[in-house]
Write a protein that holds these residues in place. Structure first.
Motif, PDB file in Angstrom:
ATOM      1  N   THR A   1      -4.675   0.122   6.925  1.00 34.30           N
ATOM      2  CA  THR A   1      -4.657  -0.491   5.592  1.00 34.30           C
ATOM      3  C   THR A   1      -4.606  -2.010   5.695  1.00 34.30           C
TER       4      THR A   1
ATOM      5  N   ASP B   1      -3.829  -3.366  -1.077  1.00 36.97           N
ATOM      6  CA  ASP B   1      -4.269  -2.008  -1.385  1.00 36.97           C
ATOM      7  C   ASP B   1      -5.735  -1.848  -0.987  1.00 36.97           C
TER       8      ASP B   1
ATOM      9  N   ALA C   1       0.820  -1.216   0.000  1.00 33.66           N
ATOM     10  CA  ALA C   1       0.000   0.000   0.000  1.00 33.66           C
ATOM     11  C   ALA C   1       0.851   1.263   0.000  1.00 33.66           C
ATOM     12  N   VAL C   2       1.978   1.257   0.732  1.00 32.01           N
ATOM     13  CA  VAL C   2       2.831   2.449   0.763  1.00 32.01           C
ATOM     14  C   VAL C   2       3.477   2.684  -0.599  1.00 32.01           C
TER      15      VAL C   2
ATOM     16  N   MET D   1       2.248   1.891  -3.475  1.00 27.78           N
ATOM     17  CA  MET D   1       1.193   2.393  -4.359  1.00 27.78           C
ATOM     18  C   MET D   1       0.870   3.853  -4.017  1.00 27.78           C
ATOM     19  N   ALA D   2       0.855   4.179  -2.720  1.00 25.07           N
ATOM     20  CA  ALA D   2       0.562   5.559  -2.298  1.00 25.07           C
ATOM     21  C   ALA D   2       1.645   6.515  -2.778  1.00 25.07           C
ATOM     22  N   ALA D   3       2.891   6.069  -2.753  1.00 25.18           N
ATOM     23  CA  ALA D   3       3.989   6.925  -3.220  1.00 25.18           C
ATOM     24  C   ALA D   3       3.838   7.210  -4.710  1.00 25.18           C
TER      25      ALA D   3
ATOM     26  N   ILE E   1      -7.041   9.127   3.413  1.00 25.61           N
ATOM     27  CA  ILE E   1      -5.576   9.044   3.384  1.00 25.61           C
ATOM     28  C   ILE E   1      -5.125   8.186   2.197  1.00 25.61           C
ATOM     29  N   MET E   2      -5.899   7.156   1.867  1.00 30.33           N
ATOM     30  CA  MET E   2      -5.546   6.224   0.790  1.00 30.33           C
ATOM     31  C   MET E   2      -6.090   6.675  -0.563  1.00 30.33           C
ATOM     32  N   ASP E   3      -6.834   7.799  -0.589  1.00 33.73           N
ATOM     33  CA  ASP E   3      -7.409   8.272  -1.845  1.00 33.73           C
ATOM     34  C   ASP E   3      -8.279   7.173  -2.478  1.00 33.73           C
TER      35      ASP E   3
ATOM     36  N   LEU F   1       1.224   6.616   4.845  1.00 34.77           N
ATOM     37  CA  LEU F   1      -0.124   6.157   5.224  1.00 34.77           C
ATOM     38  C   LEU F   1      -0.270   5.919   6.725  1.00 34.77           C
TER      39      LEU F   1
ATOM     40  N   ARG G   1      -9.103  -1.610  -3.370  1.00 30.29           N
ATOM     41  CA  ARG G   1      -9.197  -0.731  -4.541  1.00 30.29           C
ATOM     42  C   ARG G   1      -9.865  -1.448  -5.709  1.00 30.29           C
TER      43      ARG G   1
ATOM     44  N   TRP H   1       2.605   9.802   2.222  1.00 26.95           N
ATOM     45  CA  TRP H   1       2.583   8.569   1.425  1.00 26.95           C
ATOM     46  C   TRP H   1       2.902   7.331   2.271  1.00 26.95           C
TER      47      TRP H   1
ATOM     48  N   ARG I   1       0.972   7.206  -6.371  1.00 30.19           N
ATOM     49  CA  ARG I   1      -0.162   8.143  -6.518  1.00 30.19           C
ATOM     50  C   ARG I   1       0.279   9.568  -6.177  1.00 30.19           C
ATOM     51  N   TYR I   2       1.107   9.695  -5.126  1.00 32.61           N
ATOM     52  CA  TYR I   2       1.592  11.017  -4.729  1.00 32.61           C
ATOM     53  C   TYR I   2       2.402  11.644  -5.869  1.00 32.61           C
TER      54      TYR I   2
END
Lengths: 290, 290
Positions: free
Chosen positions: B155, B35, A159-160, A162-164, B64-66, B150, B100, B148, A166-167
């Protein structure tokens, strides 16, 4: 078209499953806890690349995660089944996945997925990447101090990562290079960092030190072997961002997207070398076939 | 017996699914990337506790996870369906999960799971916990610097939390309290840290500061509300390990296991107060019903 082959002790070559239907239990710890590991590899003209390197890394991830996974030969047979079952394709993405299994069952869930690659990887190889440096939050010595953080294991808990990504996209970039809190270059969310320097006619390929808590890159390993044979010098970090900014070329390398040139870091343009990208892409292909 | 209810825009009260059969696609990003997000809550005698607090935290994790998740009323109806479908039970564990979705589908997969609790939680409430302090690898200011990562989102990428618990068990302990690299007490892998101090007749309940990158505890919140009404003083960290060692009692609190007393930290015995545990357990139940 997606092909699924589940590893099954009762079926030597694996169990082919319908990818258009649900195949995972809702109580599988992979789905509820991200408690599992994976590998992604490329098959070119039906031939999977770097199979042994990926199976070695899968086994290493399993050790770090204390996860009992099927033996290499079972994976090799399931990979062969998946490739044979998929329609012929120039490039095929193969994913190997293992979870800790269904809650209470104490038996891993393991499968191979074969599918066509998306177009994004090819586009990024050609057009290059705008990259942001993002803090991974860890110092570069944490891996040996804190094995429970699972650094060096390729887990399903992405998840991190993927979040990076997206950021980066939300901020006008394409990808990320993680840095440690003590200022070292680590890796991309799904790739290894490489840089080339040419000094007095000596060409050197450098990648960050593994000891700093990054994933050993199978593509970086294959490329380094082939590049050494072709006369390149090899270097291992520690690397800091200023090294990347002063390099003659920087790439993110991974098994599916292969060698993608970095064209800017935090908005600062850096040199892109089409010649070196072409040469190293050929060397990566060569190293990956061995 | 496990009951599954998938949230489905076409079915107001959700779609009941057979939990003995596969219900998730193998390409669901929850399974392949961890995710997604989740909540665990308890229903007592058929009445789910702290539903609004859990739905609020689920919505916060989603931000936070969009991640675009179903609205609260859809969850509430699916929870009601799951409870009604399950055989009557004194205690029922309800899990809310959202991923997701299937790769490429851009629609989340969301479901509620109802099942009976295991016996471990009850045993640990009664017998207490031997706890290890483990470094979480992050400093206590990272959350605001690096969204990022999270922190503060619950999660599905829980591999590190699970690895920390395995590490504790392999080393003769039951559970973990994570610390920051700068020496602050953070949280357990699946719980919030609480401590009580009694000084000159004044009883104070203290929990670590949320700003330090920990998950807001719904049980801690419910307990604090009820404890304040009952005359307890409330405190918020920063806490360091020496504060825990000097406290009159320490607990790990969570929605399913409830209030579990800590009886040792890194092998050092600490006081356990049956009176306070009993009183605070009753206050937690009271706060959780409101």
């Amino acid at each position: 078209m997606t092909v699924l082959v589940f590893l099954d002790p009762a079926l030597e070559n694996g169990r082919i499953a319908d990818a258009t239907k649900p195949q995972l239990m809702a109580t599988d710890l992979g789905a509820t806890r991200g408690d599992g590991i994976f590998e992604s590899l490329l098959a070119v003209d039906g031939v999977p690349r770097k199979v042994q390197a990926h199976l070695d890394r899968l086994a290493s991830s399993a050790r770090i995660m204390d996860l009992d996974i099927p033996p290499s030969d079972a994976w090799e047979r399931a990979i062969a089944t998946a490739v044979a079952e998929h329609a012929p394709a120039e490039e095929l993405v193969l994913k190997l996945l293992v979870t800790r299994g269904v809650e209470g069952a104490e038996r891993p869930t393991a499968w191979v997925q074969a599918s066509l690659p998306g177009s994004l990887g090819r586009d990024q190889r050609q057009e290059g990447l705008d990259v942001l440096l993002l803090d991974r939050g860890y110092d570069s010595n944490i891996a040996e101090r804190a094995p429970w953080l699972l650094l060096g294991a390729k887990t399903l808990s992405y998840a991190v990562n993927m979040a990076a990504l997206r950021y980066a996209k939300a901020n006008g970039a394409d990808d990320v290079i993680f840095t440690s809190t003590d200022g070292l270059v680590l890796e991309g969310p799904t790739s290894t960092v490489l840089m080339a320097t040419v000094r007095d006619g000596v060409r050197t390929l450098t990648t960050p030190l593994l000891e700093n808590g990054i994933l050993p890159g199978t593509s970086q390993g294959a490329l380094f072997n082939a590049a050494a044979d072709a006369g390149w010098q090899l270097g291992y970090g520690p690397l800091e961002p200023h090294h990347l900014l002063a390099a003659d070329a920087v790439w993110l390398v991974s098994s599916i997207r292969l060698l993608a040139p970095v064209k800017s870091i935090d908005g600062r343009a850096i040199p892109v070398s089409h010649e070196m990208t072409e040469e190293l892409t050929a060397l990566l292909a060569k190293g990956s076939r061995e």
